[in-house]
Scaffold this motif. Structure first.
Motif, PDB file in Angstrom:
ATOM      1  N   GLU A 249       0.834  -1.213   0.000  1.00 60.91           N
ATOM      2  CA  GLU A 249       0.000   0.000   0.000  1.00 60.91           C
ATOM      3  C   GLU A 249       0.864   1.257   0.000  1.00 60.91           C
ATOM      4  N   LYS A 250       1.902   1.266   0.819  1.00 58.26           N
ATOM      5  CA  LYS A 250       2.731   2.466   0.941  1.00 58.26           C
ATOM      6  C   LYS A 250       3.691   2.640  -0.230  1.00 58.26           C
ATOM      7  N   GLU A 251       4.007   1.567  -0.919  1.00 58.65           N
ATOM      8  CA  GLU A 251       4.977   1.644  -2.011  1.00 58.65           C
ATOM      9  C   GLU A 251       4.325   1.848  -3.381  1.00 58.65           C
ATOM     10  N   THR A 252       3.013   1.797  -3.460  1.00 55.68           N
ATOM     11  CA  THR A 252       2.346   1.847  -4.757  1.00 55.68           C
ATOM     12  C   THR A 252       1.931   3.262  -5.118  1.00 55.68           C
ATOM     13  N   GLY A 253       2.364   3.705  -6.303  1.00 58.52           N
ATOM     14  CA  GLY A 253       1.944   5.008  -6.795  1.00 58.52           C
ATOM     15  C   GLY A 253       0.686   4.928  -7.630  1.00 58.52           C
ATOM     16  N   ARG A 254       0.538   3.841  -8.364  1.00 60.76           N
ATOM     17  CA  ARG A 254      -0.646   3.631  -9.185  1.00 60.76           C
ATOM     18  C   ARG A 254      -1.269   2.286  -8.850  1.00 60.76           C
ATOM     19  N   ALA A 255      -2.590   2.245  -8.883  1.00 60.17           N
ATOM     20  CA  ALA A 255      -3.304   1.037  -8.469  1.00 60.17           C
ATOM     21  C   ALA A 255      -2.894  -0.174  -9.290  1.00 60.17           C
ATOM     22  N   GLU A 256      -2.672   0.022 -10.604  1.00 56.63           N
ATOM     23  CA  GLU A 256      -2.362  -1.119 -11.469  1.00 56.63           C
ATOM     24  C   GLU A 256      -0.986  -1.715 -11.185  1.00 56.63           C
ATOM     25  N   ASP A 257      -0.145  -0.989 -10.424  1.00 55.54           N
ATOM     26  CA  ASP A 257       1.193  -1.497 -10.095  1.00 55.54           C
ATOM     27  C   ASP A 257       1.212  -2.400  -8.863  1.00 55.54           C
ATOM     28  N   ARG A 258       0.129  -2.475  -8.142  1.00 51.70           N
ATOM     29  CA  ARG A 258       0.145  -3.227  -6.882  1.00 51.70           C
ATOM     30  C   ARG A 258       0.607  -4.678  -7.047  1.00 51.70           C
ATOM     31  N   PRO A 259       0.047  -5.443  -7.989  1.00 54.63           N
ATOM     32  CA  PRO A 259       0.506  -6.836  -8.106  1.00 54.63           C
ATOM     33  C   PRO A 259       2.000  -6.966  -8.413  1.00 54.63           C
ATOM     34  N   MET A 260       2.562  -6.035  -9.198  1.00 54.94           N
ATOM     35  CA  MET A 260       3.993  -6.084  -9.501  1.00 54.94           C
ATOM     36  C   MET A 260       4.830  -5.696  -8.284  1.00 54.94           C
ATOM     37  N   VAL A 261       4.394  -4.694  -7.530  1.00 54.77           N
ATOM     38  CA  VAL A 261       5.099  -4.321  -6.298  1.00 54.77           C
ATOM     39  C   VAL A 261       5.109  -5.510  -5.337  1.00 54.77           C
ATOM     40  N   ALA A 262       3.973  -6.168  -5.213  1.00 58.97           N
ATOM     41  CA  ALA A 262       3.891  -7.355  -4.351  1.00 58.97           C
ATOM     42  C   ALA A 262       4.826  -8.449  -4.853  1.00 58.97           C
TER      43      ALA A 262
END
Length: 370
Positions: A249-262
């Motif tokens: 949550e804290k590292e994501t700038g755009r919603a669509e990037d969440r799965p890649m950040v994870a």
């Protein structure tokens, strides 16, 4: 030829003598005797009916007349378990200028005394006694609203609760530990335990009740999502998934990037690499953080410094939303181990250190690719 009988001696029919006229029977007068004795009672009955009709019309007129208000709109609160008499008094004392007896009588006549519901109400200029009673029996309470935002810390949530004008501040002065005990929450740290959402509540209800709802909502969401997680994830419990979701949550700038950040953080955990996430370092600094993270901050060890300590942080570092939780439980299929902000809210993901350094040069240092 036989001799005629003389007329004087011939037989004749006798005409009956006229009867003497009967005198008509005299019927007793309606106004005499026994009936006459009841006329005062009949009059009294009619008078009672007339008075009742007039009173009913007067009551109806009062019930449909606008009630004077001390202000408009006007808020008032009905305590739980209040009797009709108590309700009428509370309404009057709040500034609804209706005689308590009038509301009490209308409630009894309409048999709605037991139907009045506790809560906070809002009335406006022009409200009638009838409309007021209908509002109270429907439970048409006025509501406040609080939007709990993804990525807030628990400290930020408490600040918002303390400042909200429509809540009763029962948590004021309580430590986080005391608050967890009041809520009967078994965890020792409150961070991440409350689901971000928009919460509606009766005005003047307790902030403790709102927190209880947000906690139960997060527990329900975890119970729904945890069994559906991808196989082979490096989490030993739903709580560890919650920790990962807070970092995502804290590292994501755009919603669509969440799965890649994870995916980046899951891949690092699997390989035993340090997570090296700045938001965790900032969280560990607490009030010492002044807006900029420096190299010495990255090297100063705290339980939340993922540059100096391996694995997940000991607790979540923020309130993760549903999307972040699902990303943590369903990361993208990727070999990425690094990412860097592009400057527009999105991130550049890399599988090797060399690719990552090139991305840093391009997006952070603004250097042309070699």
């Amino acid at each position: 030829m036989p001799p005629r009988t003389p007329a004087s001696t011939a037989p004749s029919r006798k005409t009956p003598a006229p009867r003497a006229p009967r005198s008509p029977r005299r019927r007793p007068s309606r106004t005499s005797g026994r009936s006459a004795a009841f006329s005062p009672l009949r009059l009294l009955f009619k008078l009672i009916v007339l008075v009742a009709a007039v009173a009913g019309l007067a009551a109806a007129a009062v019930a449909w007349m606008p009630i004077p208000l001390a202000s408009s709109p006007l808020d008032f609160h009905i305590e739980r378990g209040s009797s009709l008499k108590s309700v009428a008094r509370q309404v009057n004392e709040a500034g609804v200028k209706v005689p308590p007896l009038a509301l009490e009588m209308l409630g009894r006549v309409t048999r709605s005394a037991s139907m009045i519901k506790a809560g906070s109400y809002e009335v406006h200029e022009g409200v009638t006694l009838w409309a007021l009673l209908a509002k109270l029996t429907r439970g048409d309470t006025s509501q406040g609203e609080l939007a709990v935002i993804e990525g807030w810390t628990f400290r930020q949530l408490r600040d918002k609760l303390d400042a909200h004008p429509d809540l009763r501040h029962d948590t004021a002065g309580l430590s986080d530990a005391d608050l967890l005990r009041r809520l009967e929450i078994p965890e020792s740290h409150p961070e991440g335990l409350f689901l971000p959402d928009t919460y509606l509540f009766d005005k003047r209800s307790s902030d403790i009740e709102l927190l209880r709802r947000a906690y139960k909502a997060m527990q329900t969401r975890l119970a729904q999502e945890w069994p559906l997680r991808d196989a082979g994830l490096p989490y030993r419990s739903p709580y560890e998934a919650l920790i990962m979701a807070s970092i995502v949550e804290k590292e994501t700038g755009r919603a669509e990037d969440r799965p890649m950040v994870a995916a980046v953080f899951v891949n690092r955990l699997r390989r035993g690499m340090l997570l090296q996430t700045d938001p965790s370092v900032i969280y560990g600094m607490g009030s010492a953080f002044e807006g900029n993270i420096r190299r010495r901050d990255l090297l100063t060890d705290t339980p939340y410094n993922t540059y100096t300590r391996p694995g997940l942080t000991p607790t979540p570092i923020a309130l993760p939303g549903t999307a972040a939780l699902r990303a943590a439980l369903h990361p993208a299929a990727s070999e990425a181990l690094y990412f860097v902000a592009r400057g527009d809210g999105s991130s550049q993901f890399s599988a090797t250190l060399d690719e990552h350094n090139q991305a840093v040069n391009r997006y952070i240092l603004k250097r042309a690719p070699q």
